[in-house]
Design a protein around this motif. Structure first.
Motif, mmCIF file in Angstrom:
data_model
loop_
_atom_site.group_PDB
_atom_site.id
_atom_site.type_symbol
_atom_site.label_atom_id
_atom_site.label_comp_id
_atom_site.label_asym_id
_atom_site.label_seq_id
_atom_site.Cartn_x
_atom_site.Cartn_y
_atom_site.Cartn_z
ATOM 1 N N LEU A 49 -23.310 -1.301 22.913
ATOM 2 C CA LEU A 49 -22.657 -0.081 22.422
ATOM 3 C C LEU A 49 -22.316 -0.482 21.102
ATOM 4 O O LEU A 49 -21.690 -1.414 20.795
ATOM 5 N N VAL A 50 -22.845 0.630 19.799
ATOM 6 C CA VAL A 50 -22.443 0.683 18.791
ATOM 7 C C VAL A 50 -21.917 1.992 18.223
ATOM 8 O O VAL A 50 -21.189 2.980 18.857
ATOM 9 N N LEU A 51 -20.419 1.293 18.308
ATOM 10 C CA LEU A 51 -18.988 2.378 18.064
ATOM 11 C C LEU A 51 -18.733 2.839 16.503
ATOM 12 O O LEU A 51 -18.695 1.005 16.562
ATOM 13 N N TYR A 52 -18.637 3.553 16.696
ATOM 14 C CA TYR A 52 -18.235 3.948 15.218
ATOM 15 C C TYR A 52 -17.390 4.686 14.306
ATOM 16 O O TYR A 52 -17.547 6.167 15.439
ATOM 17 N N PHE A 53 -16.249 4.358 13.837
ATOM 18 C CA PHE A 53 -15.180 4.977 13.015
ATOM 19 C C PHE A 53 -15.523 5.336 12.214
ATOM 20 O O PHE A 53 -16.175 5.131 11.005
ATOM 21 N N TYR A 54 -14.974 6.844 11.804
ATOM 22 C CA TYR A 54 -15.271 7.791 10.598
ATOM 23 C C TYR A 54 -13.732 8.588 10.589
ATOM 24 O O TYR A 54 -13.676 8.806 11.608
ATOM 25 N N PRO A 55 -13.616 9.015 9.198
ATOM 26 C CA PRO A 55 -12.925 10.107 8.853
ATOM 27 C C PRO A 55 -12.756 11.569 9.468
ATOM 28 O O PRO A 55 -11.653 12.135 9.793
ATOM 29 N N LYS A 56 -13.443 12.133 9.181
ATOM 30 C CA LYS A 56 -13.724 13.485 9.103
ATOM 31 C C LYS A 56 -15.385 13.980 9.311
ATOM 32 O O LYS A 56 -15.924 13.822 8.157
ATOM 33 N N ASP A 57 -15.341 14.972 9.999
ATOM 34 C CA ASP A 57 -16.504 15.785 10.825
ATOM 35 C C ASP A 57 -16.753 16.349 9.439
ATOM 36 O O ASP A 57 -15.973 16.918 8.070
ATOM 37 N N ASN A 58 -17.788 16.951 8.768
ATOM 38 C CA ASN A 58 -18.688 17.526 7.947
ATOM 39 C C ASN A 58 -17.743 17.185 6.591
ATOM 40 O O ASN A 58 -17.982 18.496 5.794
ATOM 41 N N THR A 59 -18.339 16.000 6.856
ATOM 42 C CA THR A 59 -17.231 15.320 5.075
ATOM 43 C C THR A 59 -19.261 15.128 4.572
ATOM 44 O O THR A 59 -19.835 14.874 5.642
ATOM 45 N N SER A 60 -19.049 14.748 3.139
ATOM 46 C CA SER A 60 -20.193 14.274 2.414
ATOM 47 C C SER A 60 -21.112 12.876 3.452
ATOM 48 O O SER A 60 -21.761 12.581 3.560
ATOM 49 N N GLY A 61 -19.770 11.958 3.508
ATOM 50 C CA GLY A 61 -20.123 10.654 3.631
ATOM 51 C C GLY A 61 -19.857 10.567 5.127
ATOM 52 O O GLY A 61 -21.605 9.627 5.683
ATOM 53 N N CYS A 62 -19.143 11.071 5.678
ATOM 54 C CA CYS A 62 -19.941 11.133 7.596
ATOM 55 C C CYS A 62 -21.044 11.844 7.803
ATOM 56 O O CYS A 62 -21.447 11.763 8.646
ATOM 57 N N SER A 63 -21.378 12.890 7.520
ATOM 58 C CA SER A 63 -22.106 13.488 7.506
ATOM 59 C C SER A 63 -23.178 12.580 6.931
ATOM 60 O O SER A 63 -23.982 12.485 8.169
ATOM 61 N N LEU A 64 -23.932 12.056 5.775
ATOM 62 C CA LEU A 64 -24.877 10.536 6.080
ATOM 63 C C LEU A 64 -25.206 10.207 6.766
ATOM 64 O O LEU A 64 -25.455 9.570 7.548
ATOM 65 N N GLU A 65 -23.254 9.630 7.059
ATOM 66 C CA GLU A 65 -23.973 8.911 8.140
ATOM 67 C C GLU A 65 -24.042 8.996 9.700
ATOM 68 O O GLU A 65 -24.979 7.867 10.726
ATOM 69 N N ALA A 66 -23.008 9.660 10.034
ATOM 70 C CA ALA A 66 -24.336 10.211 11.434
ATOM 71 C C ALA A 66 -25.303 11.027 12.017
ATOM 72 O O ALA A 66 -26.240 10.830 11.985
ATOM 73 N N GLN A 67 -26.326 11.619 10.546
ATOM 74 C CA GLN A 67 -27.483 12.143 10.338
ATOM 75 C C GLN A 67 -28.424 10.572 10.255
ATOM 76 O O GLN A 67 -29.054 10.673 10.881
ATOM 77 N N ASP A 68 -28.044 9.755 9.557
ATOM 78 C CA ASP A 68 -28.933 8.059 9.681
ATOM 79 C C ASP A 68 -28.227 7.717 10.673
ATOM 80 O O ASP A 68 -29.911 6.798 11.963
ATOM 81 N N PHE A 69 -27.299 8.043 12.062
ATOM 82 C CA PHE A 69 -27.463 7.259 12.544
ATOM 83 C C PHE A 69 -28.218 7.564 14.141
ATOM 84 O O PHE A 69 -28.709 7.231 14.334
ATOM 85 N N THR A 70 -28.028 8.815 13.512
ATOM 86 C CA THR A 70 -29.080 10.157 14.748
ATOM 87 C C THR A 70 -31.131 10.229 14.285
ATOM 88 O O THR A 70 -31.345 9.557 15.309
ATOM 89 N N SER A 71 -30.912 9.419 12.963
ATOM 90 C CA SER A 71 -32.267 9.617 12.617
ATOM 91 C C SER A 71 -32.830 8.022 13.188
ATOM 92 O O SER A 71 -33.714 7.865 13.416
ATOM 93 N N LEU A 72 -32.048 7.440 13.220
ATOM 94 C CA LEU A 72 -31.706 6.092 14.166
ATOM 95 C C LEU A 72 -32.233 5.932 15.624
ATOM 96 O O LEU A 72 -32.235 4.654 16.282
ATOM 97 N N LEU A 73 -31.289 6.590 16.427
ATOM 98 C CA LEU A 73 -30.669 6.321 17.308
ATOM 99 C C LEU A 73 -32.706 6.183 18.510
ATOM 100 O O LEU A 73 -31.947 5.129 20.253
ATOM 101 N N GLY A 74 -33.268 6.287 18.428
ATOM 102 C CA GLY A 74 -34.602 6.001 19.235
ATOM 103 C C GLY A 74 -34.754 4.489 19.176
ATOM 104 O O GLY A 74 -34.820 3.625 20.305
ATOM 105 N N GLU A 75 -34.079 3.748 17.681
ATOM 106 C CA GLU A 75 -34.648 2.733 17.303
ATOM 107 C C GLU A 75 -33.494 1.971 18.105
ATOM 108 O O GLU A 75 -33.579 0.818 18.930
#
Length: 154
Positions: A32-58
């Motif tokens: 399990l990769v459990l990641y904690f982030y500050p706030k939905d829909n902010t630039s850094g958190c959006s970038l991180e979530a989209q990166d994890f989504t794009s790599l989810l298959g891997e």
């Protein structure tokens, strides 16, 4: 308090974006990769979530799952997932108690000032519930790739 390698991951029960209670033991059984982030829909958190989504298959091909946690409401998580096309489960920790138990909530520097808040952090947890790796005070850009490289090394 920071967690260290080989510590037992603190248990929890939080609601996901659909209002379903999810316990740590429900999502173990694979890495399990459990990641904690500050706030939905902010630039850094959006970038991180989209990166994890794009790599989810891997991550999944390596037998790992990725789950995000923030203090935002389940409704906010649902909107975040829809707005950004995320494929991740997001858990709501409005009391910040789970974040604190992982050392992902506390004093941090923001714009040169000390403030209380979520410390962007990620934990790789074994299927048995032991901490395999910790990443504290991470930068959003490129972080998902660093975590993936670690999971590949297991």
């Amino acid at each position: 308090m920071c967690l260290e390698i080989n510590d037992i991951a603190p248990s929890f029960a939080l609601q996901n974006q659909d209002g379903v209670e999810v316990r740590l033991q429900d999502i173990l059984g694979k890495v399990l990769v459990l990641y904690f982030y500050p706030k939905d829909n902010t630039s850094g958190c959006s970038l991180e979530a989209q990166d994890f989504t794009s790599l989810l298959g891997e991550f999944q091909s390596l037998g790992a799952n990725v789950v995000g946690v923030s203090p935002d409401s389940i409704q906010s998580h649902k909107r975040f997932i829809e707005a950004k096309g995320l494929k991740l489960m997001l858990l709501s920790d409005p009391s910040r108690s789970v974040s604190a138990s992982y050392g992902a909530y506390g004093v941090k520097k923001m714009y040169g000032k000390e403030v209380q808040g979520i410390i962007r952090s990620t934990f790789v947890i074994s299927k048995e519930g032991k901490i395999l790796q910790t990443f504290y005070n991470v930068k959003a850009k490129g972080h998902a790739e660093k975590v993936l490289e670690f999971v590949k090394s297991l």
